[in-house]
Design an enzyme around this catalytic site. Structure first.
Site, PDB file in Angstrom:
ATOM      1  CD  GLU A  23      76.814  83.156  16.990  1.00 14.86           C
ATOM      2  OE1 GLU A  23      76.441  84.240  16.531  1.00 14.86           O
ATOM      3  OE2 GLU A  23      76.629  82.792  18.162  1.00 14.86           O
ATOM      4  CE  LYS A  41      75.186  87.564  23.769  1.00 18.87           C
ATOM      5  NZ  LYS A  41      74.567  86.430  23.063  1.00 18.87           N
TER       6      LYS A  41
END
Length: 305
Positions: free
Chosen positions: A26, A160
């Site tokens: 990414e 996360k």
């Protein structure tokens, strides 16, 4: 229509054509996830890590409205140093292309473009997921729904820890996205080796992952991706007590400043960086480099006849 076709670098296109291992990467981590000038240096290290493990790196992004698979050095430098680089999920790609924008692709967009380009393995840091208080805000990352219909293997360090980890795992189950722990039956929490949640399945080698990928392709019954959750070793994670204190302070700051939506994650990540005096950034870099190495090993195993 050629004006808006995806441009694939010669190296990546040839690797895909000949069946050589390729790993998609990414660009959001380059433009939005890491501070300058570290972001460009780390992006280069990520690509080199993939090469060192025997695969071809294919960093995905948009430059001047052109969606590119396999950014070259000037293009990568541009996305790392330019101001106003848009953060692009799947829904944003056509709009950004038509407006000639520079853009960094999220997990969702990178996975979708990788699948379109014939790249079956993708390395990232951590997935997006269900946000805390999502029951009121309906705030859920597009990463989850994208992976429900994108047959790409994503190597990550879980989601996360600033997110609602339990709710994220429930959503992945509902969406039919398999999650396997690499060397563990516990779901990692990005900065932390263990988020506190169990997993049903575990694998112990890149070859194990490749066999799952072949079985999925052979069955032909699901277009969902595969999440390989790769935890940091315990001695490399962020100190759990420090993590919990900083997270609590960050959540209080969100409420105090009434920050919601897309601004939540950047705020909390910046808070972690400042409050841990850069230690969270060092952990973040270790995460993505380890995931890049594992993803390359998986791509190599999958490419073997």
């Amino acid at each position: 229509m050629d004006e808006y076709s995806i441009k694939t670098s010669t190296e990546v296109a040839e690797a895909v054509r000949t069946g050589r291992p390729v790993v998609a990467l990414e660009s959001t981590i380059v433009s939005h996830g890491l501070p300058r000038p570290d972001n460009l240096k780390v992006a280069q290290e990520i690509e080199q890590t993939v090469r060192d493990a025997g695969a071809v790196p294919a960093t995905i992004g948009m430059v001047g409205g052109q969606l590119i698979v396999g950014l070259n050095e000037p293009q990568l430098t541009h996305l790392a140093t330019a101001d106003g680089v848009a953060k692009l999920s799947v829904r944003d790609l056509a709009v950004a292309a038509a407006s000639g924008a520079d853009g960094a692709t999220t997990v969702a967009a990178t996975a979708a473009v990788a699948a379109r380009a014939g790249i079956p393995v993708f390395a990232t840091g951590g997935l997006g997921g269900v946000h805390r208080a999502a029951a009121e805000s309906f705030d859920e990352s597009a990463d989850l729904t994208a992976l429900a219909s994108t047959p790409v293997t994503v190597v990550c360090a879980g989601v996360k820890s600033i997110l609602d980890v339990g709710a994220t795992l429930e959503r992945l189950e509902t969406l039919g996205v398999p999650v396997v722990g690499y060397g563990t039956r516990r779901f990692p929490g990005f900065y932390l080796s263990d988020s506190g949640y169990d997993l049903d399945w575990s694998v112990g080698s890149p070859e194990d992952v490749a066999r799952i990928m072949r079985a999925r392709a052979g069955h032909g019954v699901s277009d969902a991706g595969l999440i390989v959750a790769n935890p940091l070793p315990a001695d490399e994670q962020l100190d759990p007590q420090l993590h919990d204190r900083v997270l609590s302070e960050g959540l209080a700051g969100l409420a105090r400043e009434q920050i919601t939506g897309k601004s939540v994650t950047p705020y909390l990540l910046a808070h972690f960086h400042a409050a841990t005096e850069g230690r969270s950034l060092a952990v973040n870099v270790r995460i993505i480099l380890r995931n890049a190495a594992l993803a390359a090993a998986v791509a190599v195993a999958y490419a073997r006849p």
